[in-house]
Scaffold this motif. Sequence first.
Motif, PDB file in Angstrom:
ATOM      1  N   LEU A   1      -5.814 -16.933  -0.844  1.00  0.00           N
ATOM      2  CA  LEU A   1      -6.047 -16.059   0.314  1.00  0.00           C
ATOM      3  C   LEU A   1      -7.540 -15.751   0.444  1.00  0.00           C
ATOM      4  O   LEU A   1      -8.108 -15.808   1.536  1.00  0.00           O
ATOM      5  CB  LEU A   1      -5.259 -14.755   0.168  1.00  0.00           C
ATOM      6  CG  LEU A   1      -3.739 -14.842   0.190  1.00  0.00           C
ATOM      7  CD1 LEU A   1      -3.136 -13.449  -0.040  1.00  0.00           C
ATOM      8  CD2 LEU A   1      -3.235 -15.404   1.519  1.00  0.00           C
ATOM      9  N   GLY A   2      -8.177 -15.400  -0.673  1.00  0.00           N
ATOM     10  CA  GLY A   2      -9.605 -15.108  -0.636  1.00  0.00           C
ATOM     11  C   GLY A   2     -10.434 -16.312  -0.239  1.00  0.00           C
ATOM     12  O   GLY A   2     -11.383 -16.194   0.549  1.00  0.00           O
ATOM     13  N   ALA A   3     -10.067 -17.485  -0.762  1.00  0.00           N
ATOM     14  CA  ALA A   3     -10.798 -18.699  -0.404  1.00  0.00           C
ATOM     15  C   ALA A   3     -10.664 -18.998   1.084  1.00  0.00           C
ATOM     16  O   ALA A   3     -11.638 -19.385   1.744  1.00  0.00           O
ATOM     17  CB  ALA A   3     -10.273 -19.875  -1.228  1.00  0.00           C
ATOM     18  N   ALA A   4      -9.471 -18.816   1.626  1.00  0.00           N
ATOM     19  CA  ALA A   4      -9.264 -19.048   3.057  1.00  0.00           C
ATOM     20  C   ALA A   4     -10.126 -18.105   3.894  1.00  0.00           C
ATOM     21  O   ALA A   4     -10.721 -18.511   4.905  1.00  0.00           O
ATOM     22  CB  ALA A   4      -7.788 -18.864   3.400  1.00  0.00           C
ATOM     23  N   ALA A   5     -10.198 -16.849   3.473  1.00  0.00           N
ATOM     24  CA  ALA A   5     -10.997 -15.874   4.216  1.00  0.00           C
ATOM     25  C   ALA A   5     -12.469 -16.266   4.252  1.00  0.00           C
ATOM     26  O   ALA A   5     -13.111 -16.235   5.313  1.00  0.00           O
ATOM     27  CB  ALA A   5     -10.834 -14.486   3.593  1.00  0.00           C
ATOM     28  N   GLU A   6     -13.023 -16.626   3.102  1.00  0.00           N
ATOM     29  CA  GLU A   6     -14.455 -16.926   3.039  1.00  0.00           C
ATOM     30  C   GLU A   6     -14.790 -18.244   3.727  1.00  0.00           C
ATOM     31  O   GLU A   6     -15.813 -18.354   4.423  1.00  0.00           O
ATOM     32  CB  GLU A   6     -14.917 -16.954   1.581  1.00  0.00           C
ATOM     33  CG  GLU A   6     -14.798 -15.617   0.865  1.00  0.00           C
ATOM     34  CD  GLU A   6     -15.630 -14.519   1.521  1.00  0.00           C
ATOM     35  OE1 GLU A   6     -16.634 -14.831   2.190  1.00  0.00           O
ATOM     36  OE2 GLU A   6     -15.271 -13.349   1.355  1.00  0.00           O
ATOM     37  N   LEU A   7     -13.945 -19.261   3.566  1.00  0.00           N
ATOM     38  CA  LEU A   7     -14.196 -20.546   4.226  1.00  0.00           C
ATOM     39  C   LEU A   7     -14.075 -20.407   5.745  1.00  0.00           C
ATOM     40  O   LEU A   7     -14.896 -20.940   6.496  1.00  0.00           O
ATOM     41  CB  LEU A   7     -13.208 -21.590   3.729  1.00  0.00           C
ATOM     42  CG  LEU A   7     -13.463 -22.187   2.341  1.00  0.00           C
ATOM     43  CD1 LEU A   7     -12.314 -23.095   1.937  1.00  0.00           C
ATOM     44  CD2 LEU A   7     -14.781 -22.942   2.303  1.00  0.00           C
ATOM     45  N   GLY A   8     -13.055 -19.698   6.208  1.00  0.00           N
ATOM     46  CA  GLY A   8     -12.890 -19.511   7.645  1.00  0.00           C
ATOM     47  C   GLY A   8     -14.049 -18.752   8.267  1.00  0.00           C
ATOM     48  O   GLY A   8     -14.547 -19.098   9.336  1.00  0.00           O
ATOM     49  N   THR A   9     -14.494 -17.707   7.572  1.00  0.00           N
ATOM     50  CA  THR A   9     -15.639 -16.949   8.069  1.00  0.00           C
ATOM     51  C   THR A   9     -16.887 -17.805   8.152  1.00  0.00           C
ATOM     52  O   THR A   9     -17.618 -17.778   9.151  1.00  0.00           O
ATOM     53  CB  THR A   9     -15.903 -15.746   7.128  1.00  0.00           C
ATOM     54  OG1 THR A   9     -14.750 -14.888   7.118  1.00  0.00           O
ATOM     55  CG2 THR A   9     -17.118 -14.948   7.587  1.00  0.00           C
ATOM     56  N   ALA A  10     -17.133 -18.592   7.118  1.00  0.00           N
ATOM     57  CA  ALA A  10     -18.312 -19.462   7.098  1.00  0.00           C
ATOM     58  C   ALA A  10     -18.266 -20.484   8.224  1.00  0.00           C
ATOM     59  O   ALA A  10     -19.288 -20.788   8.848  1.00  0.00           O
ATOM     60  CB  ALA A  10     -18.436 -20.168   5.740  1.00  0.00           C
ATOM     61  N   ALA A  11     -17.087 -21.059   8.495  1.00  0.00           N
ATOM     62  CA  ALA A  11     -16.958 -22.069   9.530  1.00  0.00           C
ATOM     63  C   ALA A  11     -17.319 -21.525  10.900  1.00  0.00           C
ATOM     64  O   ALA A  11     -18.060 -22.168  11.676  1.00  0.00           O
ATOM     65  CB  ALA A  11     -15.518 -22.621   9.537  1.00  0.00           C
ATOM     66  N   VAL A  12     -16.794 -20.348  11.232  1.00  0.00           N
ATOM     67  CA  VAL A  12     -17.097 -19.764  12.544  1.00  0.00           C
ATOM     68  C   VAL A  12     -18.571 -19.405  12.654  1.00  0.00           C
ATOM     69  O   VAL A  12     -19.226 -19.712  13.671  1.00  0.00           O
ATOM     70  CB  VAL A  12     -16.224 -18.521  12.802  1.00  0.00           C
ATOM     71  CG1 VAL A  12     -16.569 -17.902  14.158  1.00  0.00           C
ATOM     72  CG2 VAL A  12     -14.737 -18.899  12.764  1.00  0.00           C
ATOM     73  N   LEU A  13     -19.125 -18.794  11.617  1.00  0.00           N
ATOM     74  CA  LEU A  13     -20.542 -18.435  11.675  1.00  0.00           C
ATOM     75  C   LEU A  13     -21.433 -19.665  11.775  1.00  0.00           C
ATOM     76  O   LEU A  13     -22.471 -19.627  12.456  1.00  0.00           O
ATOM     77  CB  LEU A  13     -20.914 -17.623  10.426  1.00  0.00           C
ATOM     78  CG  LEU A  13     -20.349 -16.188  10.358  1.00  0.00           C
ATOM     79  CD1 LEU A  13     -20.660 -15.550   9.010  1.00  0.00           C
ATOM     80  CD2 LEU A  13     -20.911 -15.334  11.503  1.00  0.00           C
ATOM     81  N   LEU A  14     -21.052 -20.743  11.113  1.00  0.00           N
ATOM     82  CA  LEU A  14     -21.846 -21.969  11.166  1.00  0.00           C
ATOM     83  C   LEU A  14     -21.978 -22.469  12.591  1.00  0.00           C
ATOM     84  O   LEU A  14     -23.086 -22.845  13.040  1.00  0.00           O
ATOM     85  CB  LEU A  14     -21.199 -23.038  10.293  1.00  0.00           C
ATOM     86  CG  LEU A  14     -21.874 -24.409  10.291  1.00  0.00           C
ATOM     87  CD1 LEU A  14     -23.270 -24.303   9.691  1.00  0.00           C
ATOM     88  CD2 LEU A  14     -21.030 -25.410   9.498  1.00  0.00           C
ATOM     89  N   LEU A  15     -20.881 -22.485  13.336  1.00  0.00           N
ATOM     90  CA  LEU A  15     -20.940 -22.961  14.718  1.00  0.00           C
ATOM     91  C   LEU A  15     -21.643 -21.961  15.632  1.00  0.00           C
ATOM     92  O   LEU A  15     -22.391 -22.365  16.527  1.00  0.00           O
ATOM     93  CB  LEU A  15     -19.521 -23.227  15.226  1.00  0.00           C
ATOM     94  CG  LEU A  15     -18.971 -24.646  15.071  1.00  0.00           C
ATOM     95  CD1 LEU A  15     -19.710 -25.617  15.959  1.00  0.00           C
ATOM     96  CD2 LEU A  15     -19.025 -25.119  13.633  1.00  0.00           C
ATOM     97  N   LEU A  16     -21.430 -20.676  15.384  1.00  0.00           N
ATOM     98  CA  LEU A  16     -22.088 -19.676  16.229  1.00  0.00           C
ATOM     99  C   LEU A  16     -23.589 -19.659  16.032  1.00  0.00           C
ATOM    100  O   LEU A  16     -24.359 -19.422  16.967  1.00  0.00           O
ATOM    101  CB  LEU A  16     -21.508 -18.274  15.918  1.00  0.00           C
ATOM    102  CG  LEU A  16     -20.065 -18.012  16.327  1.00  0.00           C
ATOM    103  CD1 LEU A  16     -19.660 -16.600  15.934  1.00  0.00           C
ATOM    104  CD2 LEU A  16     -19.874 -18.214  17.837  1.00  0.00           C
TER     105      LEU A  16
END
Length: 250
Positions: free
Chosen positions: A233-248
Motif C-alpha cells: 500500500l505504501g509503495a503504491a502511494a509513493e509511486l503513484g504520487t511520483a508519477a503524477v508529479l513527474l508529468l505535471l
Amino acid sequence: MSADERRAGALGLALSLLTVLPVRTGTPSPRAAAGALRWAPLVGAGLGAVAGLLVWGLAALGVPGLVAGLLAVGLLALGTRGMHVDGLADTADGLGCFGPPERALAVMKDGGAGPFAVVTLLVVLGVQAGSLGALTGWQVVAGTAIAVASGRAGFCWVARRGVPPARPGGLGALVAGSQPVWVAPVWWIVLAGTGFAVAGWRGPAGVALAAVLVVVLSAHTARRFGGMSGDVLGAAAELGTAAVLLLLGA
C-alpha cells in the motif's frame, strides 16, 4: 448507525490511520477499515494541498525549487508518520531478494534498509522533490493535491477483491480483498478530470501513468509475495504520487 454516521466514522478512521492527526477511533473492524481505505484519496488531497502551500510559500521567499520540493516531501513523510515511505523501502527490498515468498516477507519485516530500498527511495523521492520544485503558482497546490490523492487511490486497487493477504496481522490483512474493483478506477477518472482542469493533458496523463504503475506493482507483488501487504500500500502511494508529479512538472 446511519449511513452518514458510518461515513463520518470511516473518514475519522482514515485520518487516524493515514495521518499524524490525533483522531481517536478505537480498534478498527474490517468493515470500518475498508470504508476508511475508500476515503484515503480525499485525505491524500488534503495532505498534498498542505505540501503544495509549503512549496508556494517557500518559492515566494526565494528558496530554490529543489530545496522547497525536498522540504515538502519531508513534510508529507512527517504527516504520514513515514509509513508510506517505509512501505516503499520494504517492498523494494522484498522484490530485490531471492527465494520463496516467505523469504521476501522475512526481508520486508526485518526493518533494515538494503541497497534496493536506498536506491528506490532516492529515485522516487527525488522525482517527487524535483517535480514539486518545477511547479509554480497555484498549480503547485492543486497539482500536489491531485498527485497525492492519486497515489492513495492506488490503495483501493491493491486491496481489491480477489487479492489475499500475504501474511496474517497488520493493516494489510485487515483490508485485503475489501475493495470492489471499480473503486480505484472511479477515483482515478475523477482525479484525471480534475487534473485536466488544472494542467491540461498533463493532468490525466499523470494520473493514467500512476494507475498503470499501481496495476503492475499490484500484479507483481501479489505473485511474488503470495498476496498484498501494508508495505505494498505504501509503495503504491509513493509511486503513484511520483508519477503524477513527474508529468505535471515536466
